[in-house]
Design a protein around this motif. Structure first.
Motif, PDB file in Angstrom:
ATOM      1  N   GLN A   1       2.547  14.320  -2.938  1.00 57.88           N
ATOM      2  CA  GLN A   1       3.119  12.938  -3.189  1.00 57.88           C
ATOM      3  C   GLN A   1       3.577  12.723  -4.533  1.00 57.88           C
TER       4      GLN A   1
ATOM      5  N   VAL B   1       1.883   2.365  -3.752  1.00 58.79           N
ATOM      6  CA  VAL B   1       0.913   2.587  -4.661  1.00 58.79           C
ATOM      7  C   VAL B   1       0.543   4.046  -4.654  1.00 58.79           C
ATOM      8  N   PHE B   2      -0.315   4.469  -5.572  1.00 61.77           N
ATOM      9  CA  PHE B   2      -0.840   6.017  -5.526  1.00 61.77           C
ATOM     10  C   PHE B   2      -2.451   5.893  -5.388  1.00 61.77           C
ATOM     11  N   GLY B   3      -2.973   6.397  -4.534  1.00 68.62           N
ATOM     12  CA  GLY B   3      -4.469   6.351  -4.414  1.00 68.62           C
ATOM     13  C   GLY B   3      -5.237   7.457  -5.555  1.00 68.62           C
ATOM     14  N   ASP B   4      -6.368   7.373  -5.986  1.00 70.36           N
ATOM     15  CA  ASP B   4      -6.796   8.259  -6.669  1.00 70.36           C
ATOM     16  C   ASP B   4      -6.984   9.733  -6.457  1.00 70.36           C
ATOM     17  N   GLU B   5      -6.898  10.020  -4.967  1.00 70.45           N
ATOM     18  CA  GLU B   5      -6.797  11.578  -4.469  1.00 70.45           C
ATOM     19  C   GLU B   5      -5.614  11.661  -3.605  1.00 70.45           C
ATOM     20  N   ALA B   6      -4.385  11.360  -4.350  1.00 70.21           N
ATOM     21  CA  ALA B   6      -3.109  11.588  -3.570  1.00 70.21           C
ATOM     22  C   ALA B   6      -2.872  12.904  -3.273  1.00 70.21           C
TER      23      ALA B   6
ATOM     24  N   PRO C   1       0.815  -1.135  -0.029  1.00 72.30           N
ATOM     25  CA  PRO C   1      -0.081  -0.018  -0.145  1.00 72.30           C
ATOM     26  C   PRO C   1       0.937   1.204   0.091  1.00 72.30           C
ATOM     27  N   GLU C   2       1.927   1.219   0.710  1.00 71.87           N
ATOM     28  CA  GLU C   2       2.934   2.318   0.820  1.00 71.87           C
ATOM     29  C   GLU C   2       3.553   2.732  -0.575  1.00 71.87           C
TER      30      GLU C   2
END
Length: 277
Positions: free
Chosen positions: A276, A267-272, A264-265
């Motif tokens: 970041q 990869v990038f979320g949709d609303e990073a 998880p640390e």
């Protein structure tokens, strides 16, 4: 001369002046990151034609070209600001005669910003060394085991035992008289290396020679344990980075196959967050 106290790269005359003083420290380098790591610790850094075996997988140094030396020389130069850079003249670039040697040495120095060139050979190369020095090319000599001559030396054998000792002493004296500012002694008996060191006025740089030499050199990939195809008797491994690296690669492969990486640390979320990267 302290490596940490220098404000600029030493010149060949500075290396010559270290004769009989604090031992000269040198290593080979072929890349910018390695050069950066050794810059403040070494008096000079050699861009060795051993790059052919260490990085390119060649069976000997005989296949190394001028273009290869220039490419790696430029890379090393980018990583140095305090240590002097010396670059090997590859096989076939100087043996034909002094004029050929000058053309290629001048090209190496102009295109890499090296402070000096190194070439192999003793008495047979003394006229060439004198020719180069007279025309502004500083030369480091190399006698004993000369890897470019392995086909005539019968392999990577110790040189200078028994009656052959007098020939090596003559080689060392010849290159010193010709104007070389230092000389590498490779794979020669300890007592002979000591005799040569005491009999000439220029520094001796040992590799498989003697602690009594004026300095020492090793292939950096050997002393870090990165090159593991074989290990010469004269190599001391100050680290085992090859084994550590292979273990890290195995761990990476295991994590990928088990889908533990990326986590998880990584990869990038949709609303990073905007910061970041």
């Amino acid at each position: 001369m302290s490596a940490t106290a220098r404000k600029s790269a030493p010149l060949p005359d500075d290396i010559r002046a270290m004769k009989g003083g604090t031992p000269i420290v040198s290593l080979t380098a072929y890349t910018t990151p390695m050069a950066q790591m050794m810059d403040r610790h070494c008096d000079f850094v050699l861009v060795g034609d051993s790059v052919g075996m260490v990085l390119h997988g060649l069976p000997s140094t005989l296949g190394v070209t001028m273009d290869m030396m220039i490419m790696h020389g430029r890379a090393v130069a980018r990583g140095l600001s305090k240590a002097m850079m010396v670059i090997d003249m590859p096989f076939g670039s100087y043996e034909e005669g002094p004029e050929q040697a000058f053309r290629n040495a001048a090209r190496l120095m102009a295109e890499t910003r090296a402070g000096a060139v190194k070439l192999e050979g003793g008495v047979s190369m003394s006229d060439t060394i004198a020719f180069l020095v007279a025309r502004g090319i500083p030369v480091m000599a190399h006698v004993g085991l000369t890897p470019q001559s392995i086909n005539t030396l019968g392999g990577y054998k110790v040189q200078g035992r028994g009656e052959a000792a007098s020939n090596l002493i003559a080689d060392a004296k010849a290159v010193a008289s010709a104007g070389a500012f230092a000389i590498v002694l490779e794979k020669v008996p300890e007592s002979l290396a000591n005799d040569i060191t005491q009999s000439i006025r220029i520094p001796t740089i040992g590799i498989g020679a003697s602690a009594g030499c004026d300095g020492q050199i090793l292939v950096v990939d050997d002393m870090l344990g990165l090159f593991t195809a074989f290990k010469a008797k004269f190599v001391k491994r100050f680290a085992e980075l090859g084994a550590d690296g292979e273990a890290a690669i195995a761990a990476y492969a295991e994590d990928v196959r088990a889908r533990r990486f990326p986590g998880p640390e990584h990869v990038f979320g949709d609303e990073a967050p905007e910061a970041q990267t």
